[in-house]
Design an enzyme around this catalytic site. Structure first.
Site, PDB file in Angstrom:
ATOM      1  N   CYS A  61       0.797  -1.205   0.052  1.00  0.00           N
ATOM      2  CA  CYS A  61       0.098  -0.070   0.280  1.00  0.00           C
ATOM      3  C   CYS A  61       0.815   1.060  -0.100  1.00  0.00           C
ATOM      4  CB  CYS A  61      -1.106  -0.021   1.137  1.00  0.00           C
ATOM      5  SG  CYS A  61      -0.346  -0.057   2.945  1.00  0.00           S
ATOM      6  N   HIS A 114      -2.299   1.333   7.117  1.00  0.00           N
ATOM      7  CA  HIS A 114      -2.890   1.191   5.740  1.00  0.00           C
ATOM      8  C   HIS A 114      -3.102   2.650   4.857  1.00  0.00           C
ATOM      9  CE1 HIS A 114      -4.079  -0.982   2.152  1.00  0.00           C
ATOM     10  NE2 HIS A 114      -5.262  -0.039   2.203  1.00  0.00           N
ATOM     11  N   HIS A 137      -6.076   2.078  -4.009  1.00  0.00           N
ATOM     12  CA  HIS A 137      -5.016   1.339  -3.275  1.00  0.00           C
ATOM     13  C   HIS A 137      -4.872  -0.072  -3.349  1.00  0.00           C
ATOM     14  CE1 HIS A 137      -7.828  -0.969  -0.174  1.00  0.00           C
ATOM     15  NE2 HIS A 137      -8.455  -0.658  -1.108  1.00  0.00           N
TER      16      HIS A 137
END
Length: 352
Positions: free
Chosen positions: A266, A314, A326
């Site tokens: 990510c 994240h 993402h």
């Protein structure tokens, strides 16, 4: 603009989902999960969904912590190398100066053992001799002072290098500890893969549907708050370039610790996207959250980074219209989904 750009780039790529949760360490695969689910038995499959999501959640957190520790240890290694190089350079200069001073002393000794008074009497120009002698003595004193300063500098640099080496050892120990934790989580992640693979094909479809429904419900709650009505920011030039890069990665696989070009995690994706836009940002989502300027959610604009989960492990890039691009997790591809489908910690802006 951001949403249109992403839709064009993905060419109808499937929008998948990444839900996150929390799970106690040591979760195991239950044999019953491999059994067909009777009609109306949605509770068992929902438990499977939660367990798989939690395993990936823990894996993502461990990976981000390891990446941050590795980044710090790597920077410290560079600092140690730089300081040791400076110490070595200073030592070479010190040795060269000592050789020069020694050569001067030997030359003076070979010049004769007459005292200065006798030399003055024998000189055609005694005044000139005295002036020269004074300059020589001053030069000798200056050389001695320079050597002393250089020696002191060397000692200080060596002290800095020793301190830096001790700090690197501490950071490397932390990195090694987090690497072990990461390996433990990787083993748990294998459980998640086995857990999913034990399901029948029809159950895997239903599992994916449950994931989609959970994400959609979270997104709906986020939209019901009215926050999207307040968000009307336009992407900056750099933000558009970051989005263009990110959109070209749609459909690529997520991989732990990957920074492209074939696979990404990510924060590897967001780092490379903003690097393509001409901005250097930290490697991990936790460092991105810690060091980049923060903006309120209602003021975010396409290109900004959405940080997720309580531990900031994240991150995704906002594309506009309430959507985020993402790299979700292992086993999923880079995708676009609702920005509110995961719990938002905050928003940061690399080009503020």
């Amino acid at each position: 603009m951001g949403r249109r750009l992403v839709r064009t780039a993905r060419s109808g790529a499937l929008v998948s989902v990444c839900t996150v949760g929390a799970l106690a360490a040591g979760a195991v695969v239950h044999p019953a999960y491999a059994q067909p689910e009777p009609p109306g038995g949605g509770g068992r499959l929902e438990q499977v969904r939660k367990e798989i999501a939690a395993l990936h959640d823990r894996a993502g957190s461990a990976t981000d912590a390891y990446n941050a520790a590795e980044s710090k240890a790597s920077k410290q290694r560079g600092k140690v190398r730089e300081l040791r190089g400076r110490v070595a350079s200073t030592e070479r200069r010190l040795a060269s100066m000592r050789d020069t001073a020694g050569a001067m002393a030997r030359a003076q000794y070979r010049g004769g053992g007459l005292p200065d008074e006798a030399k003055v009497m024998l000189q055609d120009d005694p005044e000139a001799f005295l002036h020269s002698a004074s300059l020589v003595r001053k030069g000798q004193q200056a050389a001695k002072g320079f050597l002393a300063d250089l020696s002191g500098t060397r000692s200080r640099l060596q002290g800095y290098a020793d301190d830096a080496a001790s700090e690197w050892e501490r950071l490397d120990a932390s990195r090694a500890k987090k690497a072990k934790a990461k390996k433990r989580i990787e083993r748990q992640l294998e459980q998640a893969k086995r857990l999913e693979s034990q399901l029948a094909a029809e159950e895997r479809k239903r599992l994916r549907k449950l994931e989609d429904e959970a994400a959609a419900a979270a997104q709906e709650r986020w939209l019901d708050s009215g926050v999207l009505e307040k968000i009307d920011g336009k992407a900056s030039k750099a933000g558009r370039r970051a989005l263009e890069y990110a959109a070209k990665q749609l459909g690529k696989e997520y991989e732990w610790g990957a920074e492209g070009p074939r696979t990404f995690d990510c924060s590897g994706l967001t780092m490379r996207a903003w690097q393509a836009a001409g901005e250097r940002i930290p490697r991990t989502s936790q460092e991105q959250w810690k060091h980049l300027p923060r903006v309120p959610v209602e003021r975010m604009r396409p290109g900004d980074l959405l940080i997720y989960k309580k531990d900031a492990s994240h991150v995704g890039i906002y594309v506009g219209d309430g959507e985020v691009l993402h790299a979700p997790r292992t086993g999923r591809q880079i995708t676009v989904e609702g920005a509110g489908s995961m719990p938002i910690l905050g928003v940061v802006r690399p080009d503020k």
